[in-house]
Write an enzyme that holds these catalytic residues in place. Sequence first.
Site, short mmCIF file in Angstrom:
data_model
loop_
_atom_site.label_atom_id
_atom_site.label_comp_id
_atom_site.label_asym_id
_atom_site.label_seq_id
_atom_site.Cartn_x
_atom_site.Cartn_y
_atom_site.Cartn_z
N GLU A 351 0.82 -1.22 0.00
CA GLU A 351 0.00 0.00 0.00
C GLU A 351 0.85 1.27 0.00
OE1 GLU A 351 -3.08 -0.05 2.97
OE2 GLU A 351 -3.74 1.98 2.49
N SER A 440 -2.41 7.67 7.54
CA SER A 440 -1.06 7.11 7.55
C SER A 440 -0.07 8.22 7.30
CB SER A 440 -0.90 6.07 6.43
OG SER A 440 -1.49 4.87 6.79
N ARG A 452 6.71 4.18 6.93
CA ARG A 452 5.50 4.64 7.62
C ARG A 452 5.90 4.92 9.06
NH1 ARG A 452 1.29 3.37 10.81
NH2 ARG A 452 -0.79 4.04 10.18
C1 LIG Z 1 -4.95 0.83 8.28
C2 LIG Z 1 -4.72 1.91 7.25
C3 LIG Z 1 -3.28 1.86 6.77
C4 LIG Z 1 -5.63 1.61 6.04
O1 LIG Z 1 -5.51 2.64 5.05
P1 LIG Z 1 -6.84 3.46 4.54
O2 LIG Z 1 -7.75 2.47 3.93
O3 LIG Z 1 -7.43 4.13 5.74
O4 LIG Z 1 -6.31 4.46 3.54
C5 LIG Z 1 -5.07 3.30 7.82
O5 LIG Z 1 -6.41 3.35 8.11
C6 LIG Z 1 -4.27 3.72 9.04
O6 LIG Z 1 -3.11 3.94 8.96
N1 LIG Z 1 -4.93 3.88 10.20
C7 LIG Z 1 -4.37 4.42 11.42
C8 LIG Z 1 -3.79 3.31 12.25
C9 LIG Z 1 -2.88 3.90 13.35
O7 LIG Z 1 -1.77 4.34 13.02
O8 LIG Z 1 -3.30 3.96 14.48
#
Ligand SMILES: CC(C)(COP(=O)(O)O)[C@@H](O)C(=O)NCCC(=O)O
Length: 655
Positions: A351, A440, A452
């Site tokens: 991703e 993210s 990330r």
């Molecule tokens: C799990 C995800 C990578 C999924 O990507 P999305 O479909 O939201 O674009 C994203 O929702 C995310 O990074 N959420 C925050 C999780 C956290 O860091 O607490």
Amino acid sequence: MGMHSWQKSEFTFFVAGLLSASVVWSLGLAARRILFPRKSLQHKLDVDDASDEECSSGDRDYPDNNFPKGEKELVRWPWDKLRKSVMYASASLRNINLGDDSDISMATAKNKTGPCIGEIFGLDVGGTLTKFVYFEQGIEEHKRHAAHEGLHRREHYNIAASALEVLQARRSSFAVHKTDSNADLQGLWGLRQESVPDRLDEFASSCNLNLKSASSERVVGEICGKVDLSHQKVQSSGMPMKRTRSMIILTKSMEVEHAEALDNFYSFARRLDGYETALKDKHLSYYSRFLNGTFHFFRFETRRMHHAMNLIRFNDFHLNIKEIGATGGGAHKYANDWERELGIVLTKQDEMDSLVAGMQFVMTDILGECFTFKPSDWTPQPSQDQDHHVMDRSLSESHQKLRKDEFDSQESAATNVKRDNVIPSDLYPYLLVSIGTGVSILRVDGPRKHERISGSTIGGGTYWGLCRLLTGSDSFKDILDLASKGDSSKVDMMVGDIYGKESKALEKIGLSSDIVASSFGKLVANQNPSRGIKEEDLARALLLMVTNNIGQVAHLNAKLHQTRRIYFIGTFLQHNVISQQRLAYSIDYWSQGTMEAQFLEHEGYFGALGAFLLNQGIEHDGSPQVNSNDREDGAKQSRKRWTNPVVPKPLFSPE
Ligand SMILES: CC(C)(COP(=O)(O)O)[C@@H](O)C(=O)NCCC(=O)O
Ligand SMILES: Nc1ncnc2c1ncn2[C@@H]1O[C@H](COP(=O)(O)OP(=O)(O)O)[C@@H](O)[C@H]1O
């Protein structure tokens, strides 16, 4: 107790009547099915609609069909309409019984023998929305071929079986028709989306493309499984070209089939154009000079996945698609469904790799892609040798104008300023904040180096979910319209509401009375929290609350990781000027002008575009191309390719 004889005869009559009524009803139903077959089909489809909804995205399933009771059910997506019309047409053409799904021909990825057009797609299945892009070879190029070389449009598609081939074809025609290659691209999508000139050669040489061979040799996209490696050749340059074979070996019928399959899809996709904003983001289509073709961008709600799959199936597109490059959580979650129901393999791309790859491609390919917001009286400085200096100076200037108490009032007056005057070497490191369902945060240190570093659960899904609850609206666009009319101060508690407007104590803690102390805090003071509050006030306050939080998390991460440029992407920002302006101001304000928030026109589509590019082995940064099928393990190899030890130069010393 025994029955009287009159009672018995009445009972017999009743039973006989009941039986004959049911026989008549059954006969009537059967006759109706024979005479009006569509009626029964309609019924079947209605049932399907409900069941599709039930088996869609798990997290948002509603067992009682669609949405919770009491909510208005808005038909926002044309799937149902399209699917039905397509089913009627294809059922009557093929004379099949749609009452039984097993009658519809299925093909697994393994047993498919037809042409494969999967190479033109990229898919990003997110928590809220599924985005997909498709690539169409440039129409201008067809015209030129038709005029100069007498090639039929369909025949020309044969040269464009994969993006690599498109590039190769482009290279050969570029050499032949050098004079008109620039002019005929002009005006296609306007200057804003015009590709950056003069990078084609650089990109092509990075692909080890050989001009001389382009007209006589064809790189066969091996994802279609039609590769005959026994015909590998060594080119005049001495470079071994894998996956090549003579045009003569490719049978005419296969080429025509492939062209027809593409044409079918293109004409189908054009029918979707009519749905303006619902499905296709027409305004984002753009002509890529790197690849000599047009990218088109679509999206639909992920909870409608099974509707979308049915649409593909009933149009028979699945018969010509063997695999598609896909990313996002749903590429994993739905992979089995796609393979089982459509026989399409979702080739998974990481991703974050996809996001960065798509974004960097577009930033290099399109002029006018990046922008930010500045106070309306901000004037751009004349350009210097080092373009990035322009940004530094303008930042400090705009910062001088941004006083705390002007924060909100300036928002509406802010103007959109294009930010493409950044030279590529000055790009890194930067922070990438993807506002999707969640958030993210990535630090990007080079074309192939990113990590990330953080995230937040308060994202687009939070806003959209709470808005659905608070306002009952089921249209994101309507919510944004509402928010633009709202007054958040009806809901938010200001610092002055707590301290009083004239308090001297505020100076000491560095706050002014008219900034927000607590989002939605005002509602705690009223006996009836909803009295005098309109939906638009709630929509605006919530939008600012979510946006401020994302801005703050982004700023802190930028500070921690020493990046001065922050790119905000994700569909949450699409048409969402309120959030874009707020982010631009917050970053400028909190960083005291040392950082800048930037936005991109294709904000929500980088994942899908990146999945296409990575799957096709297309990169923009001058490194050799790797086709996904060359990898032993796609994901592992991809990570390897994306790890390039670039040491970031420090931008400023930590405080
Ligand atoms: C799990 C995800 C990578 C999924 O990507 P999305 O479909 O939201 O674009 C994203 O929702 C995310 O990074 N959420 C925050 C999780 C956290 O860091 O607490
Ligand atoms: N038409 C829309 N329908 C639903 N959400 C939308 C729409 N347009 C924008 N959004 C916003 O975009 C968010 C999804 O952004 P996106 O980048 O596509 O994330 P994901 O990949 O997680 O689905 C939603 O949560 C919502 O806040």
